[in-house]
Design a protein around this motif. Structure first.
Motif, PDB file in Angstrom:
ATOM      1  N   TYR A 324       0.796  -1.225   0.000  1.00 23.52           N
ATOM      2  CA  TYR A 324       0.000   0.000   0.000  1.00 23.52           C
ATOM      3  C   TYR A 324       0.825   1.271   0.000  1.00 23.52           C
ATOM      4  O   TYR A 324       0.265   2.365  -0.063  1.00 23.52           O
ATOM      5  N   ASN A 357      -0.946   8.311   1.666  1.00 24.82           N
ATOM      6  CA  ASN A 357      -2.031   9.100   1.087  1.00 24.82           C
ATOM      7  C   ASN A 357      -3.378   8.548   1.555  1.00 24.82           C
ATOM      8  O   ASN A 357      -3.466   7.438   2.097  1.00 24.82           O
ATOM      9  N   GLU A 358      -4.417   9.324   1.361  1.00 23.24           N
ATOM     10  CA  GLU A 358      -5.733   8.995   1.910  1.00 23.24           C
ATOM     11  C   GLU A 358      -6.221   7.621   1.467  1.00 23.24           C
ATOM     12  O   GLU A 358      -6.718   6.831   2.268  1.00 23.24           O
ATOM     13  N   HIS A 359      -6.090   7.336   0.161  1.00 28.02           N
ATOM     14  CA  HIS A 359      -6.597   6.069  -0.366  1.00 28.02           C
ATOM     15  C   HIS A 359      -5.867   4.884   0.251  1.00 28.02           C
ATOM     16  O   HIS A 359      -6.492   3.883   0.636  1.00 28.02           O
ATOM     17  N   ALA A 360      -4.541   4.993   0.362  1.00 34.01           N
ATOM     18  CA  ALA A 360      -3.760   3.889   0.928  1.00 34.01           C
ATOM     19  C   ALA A 360      -4.112   3.658   2.389  1.00 34.01           C
ATOM     20  O   ALA A 360      -4.223   2.509   2.847  1.00 34.01           O
ATOM     21  N   GLU A 362      -6.959   4.265   3.857  1.00 34.82           N
ATOM     22  CA  GLU A 362      -8.265   3.613   3.917  1.00 34.82           C
ATOM     23  C   GLU A 362      -8.133   2.112   3.686  1.00 34.82           C
ATOM     24  O   GLU A 362      -8.811   1.302   4.340  1.00 34.82           O
ATOM     25  N   GLN A 363      -7.266   1.717   2.759  1.00 28.03           N
ATOM     26  CA  GLN A 363      -7.059   0.293   2.498  1.00 28.03           C
ATOM     27  C   GLN A 363      -6.437  -0.405   3.707  1.00 28.03           C
ATOM     28  O   GLN A 363      -6.834  -1.518   4.066  1.00 28.03           O
TER      29      GLN A 363
END
Length: 555
Positions: A324, A357-360, A362-363
């Motif tokens: 991630y 980063n935000e997306h990572a 969240e994962q």
């Protein structure tokens, strides 16, 4: 109205539940009363139980024995489960001195008890009850009662009577010794507050530093190689290049002169780490969050581990960095920030600081759980499996002096709970419980135990006091104050121990929450609580063990 009389004064399940509930209810209500700012808390349950037993509200012997012993098991097991993760760390540098002083207080208390037994001729079982009350230690009382019953085949009510008689002045005496030590050693709170600055180097929170890389001899080396060279515990979470680009760091990241590093390390290592890389600079989190590319839009967030499948797994097993593109900079466990490393085992309830980063992020949150709802679910498997192992361990004969010495229903579950709390995640046992759930389990167990002890001892309480039991009050005061004054003055005058820490040490060595409350209110900081928590697990074990040994030495 015969049914009403039978309900209160008769037998049966309804009678047992009613009497037990009323004793606990009235005891808790009386526990809210404070005299000179001091409250006996739930110990009032013991006194109410004695009153109920004295006036004929008795319970079947076998049922009462089960209530008492099962309550004791719940109480000590919940304590052990809570302190387990930090138990062994109390033996590290700094904690050794505190634990040694606490052990000395326990040993002197046992010696004082034995001397009074020899001088006055008071039976040892009674003296052990007085000792347990004098130091406000309920598990010691339970251990003494069980040891006597196992060795002789009968119960001795004088153990509980001695505890009940000595307990009130035990609470007051512990606080009085804190005040006496304060005046004898002329404690100046202003000076004590200044001394806290010297102790700040031992704080458990990790330092977050910004460092500019200026060590030319190390240029071109990756972070993994540099970590081996310095042999210090640190994490570099982000790197800002000279052009302003911010990237997430990992072991393969190569450093260049002028790079700015976001470093997380322990307070003890911070000076060496800064000197190794270059020099410290001031940068705000806003500075670290700005960049020129989408990859450099980095945020940090705490994620709670709530998936049972993650419990006990190593960081290296999850490959979060490679999957991630994130970096884990800190792991908060039981309020303490830990510096992560690849072999670190994660536990349910850990709070992981993740940078990416935000997306990572969240994962990663989905992988680790991050669901507070799951943390609120009780872990009954761990609790009852641990209790079963504790009872088994407590039943194993360890030595003969001349009767078999066992850890018993207090010591066995306590030791297993400490081990489960510390090593359970190795075996994928979920040991996390919320503070409120642990406290509820502990208080229910303690209430059951105190009610059972009080009801059982009530029948002969008045006769015991009239026939010489009033002397036990004086014995209890001696057992309370002499060991604390001797060790407390030595720690203060010889070891130069901070008074705030000393108050926590004394409260912990007597496992006395009212004394801790007084210490916290007096200090106005968390130093007494730190001292209390450091010695509490060891003292709890020693109190249980010494109570049994004193009983068995004279049988």
């Amino acid at each position: 109205m015969d049914w009403l009389y039978s309900l209160f004064m008769g037998e049966g399940i309804a009678h047992t539940v009613l009497v037990l509930s009323l004793v606990i209810t009235v005891g808790i209500m009386l526990g809210k009363i404070k005299i000179c700012g001091i409250s006996f808390g739930v110990t009032w349950i013991l006194f109410v139980g004695i009153a109920a037993g004295h006036f004929g509200m008795t319970v079947d012997h076998n049922t009462l024995h089960f209530i008492k012993e099962f309550g004791l098991i719940l109480f000590v097991f919940s304590i052990g489960l809570q302190v387990g993760p930090g138990f062994f760390s109390s033996f590290k540098e700094g904690g050794i001195k505190l634990v040694g002083c606490a052990a000395a207080i326990v040993a002197l208390g046992a010696l004082t008890t034995y001397v009074i037994h020899l001088v006055t001729g008071t039976p040892m079982p009674t003296m052990v009850g007085v000792m347990s009350g004098a130091v406000t230690n309920t598990p010691g009382l339970g251990a003494a009662q069980q040891a006597y019953a196992d060795a002789s085949g009968i119960n001795d009510p004088s153990i509980a009577l001695g505890y009940a008689v000595a307990y009130p002045l035990g609470v007051v005496g512990i606080i009085m010794t804190l005040i006496i030590i304060r005046f004898i050693t002329r404690v100046d709170f202003a000076e004590e507050n200044k001394a806290l600055e010297a102790i700040s180097s031992e704080r458990t929170n990790a330092d977050k530093l910004s460092v500019v890389f200026t060590n030319g001899a190390l240029e071109g080396q990756n972070i993994a190689h540099l970590r081996e060279l310095i042999n210090r515990s640190f994490v570099i979470s982000r790197i800002m290049h000279e052009d302003g680009t911010i990237v997430i760091a990992d072991g393969d990241s190569v450093l260049k002169i002028g790079d700015r590093l976001r470093v997380i390390c322990s307070a003890d290592d911070s000076e060496a780490v800064v000197a190794f890389f270059g020099q410290q600079i001031e940068m705000s989190m806003e500075d670290w969050g700005q960049g020129q590319t989408p990859q450099s839009q980095l945020v940090s967030r705490r994620i709670i581990i709530t998936k049972p499948s993650i419990n006990g797994k190593r960081l290296s097993d999850l490959h979060l960095r490679t999957k991630y593109g994130i970096n884990i900079t800190r792991i908060n466990r039981a309020g303490i920030d830990l510096i992560p490393y690849q072999g670190m085992e994660l536990q349910m309830g850990d709070r992981v600081m993740v940078v990416g980063n935000e997306h990572a992020i969240e994962q990663v949150a989905n992988v680790l759980g991050n669901s507070l709802k799951k943390l609120r679910q009780p872990q009954l498997l761990t609790i009852f499996f641990g209790i079963a192992l504790g009872v088994l361990l407590g039943s194993i004969p360890l030595m003969n002096i001349p009767q078999p010495v066992k850890l018993g229903l207090a010591g066995g579950p306590l030791i297993v709970a400490i081990l489960v709390g510390r090593f359970g995640p190795h075996f994928h046992l979920v040991t996390y419980t919320t503070m409120s759930a642990n406290l509820m389990l502990r208080e229910v167990g303690l209430a059951m135990f105190l009610a059972g002890v009080g009801i059982g001892a009530g029948d002969g309480f008045v006769d015991a006091i009239v026939n010489g039991g009033y002397r036990w009050v004086g014995y209890g005061v001696i057992i309370t104050m002499v060991p604390i004054l001797v060790v407390g003055l030595f720690a203060r005058l010889k070891l130069k121990m901070n008074y705030y820490t000393l108050m926590g040490l004394i409260a912990g060595s007597t496992t006395d929450p009212p004394a801790l409350g007084y210490a916290n209110a007096t200090a106005g900081n968390d130093m007494p609580a730190v001292g209390y928590a450091t010695v509490y697990p060891v003292v709890m074990f020693l109190r249980v063990l010494t109570a049994q040994l004193l009983i068995l030495m004279v049988l």
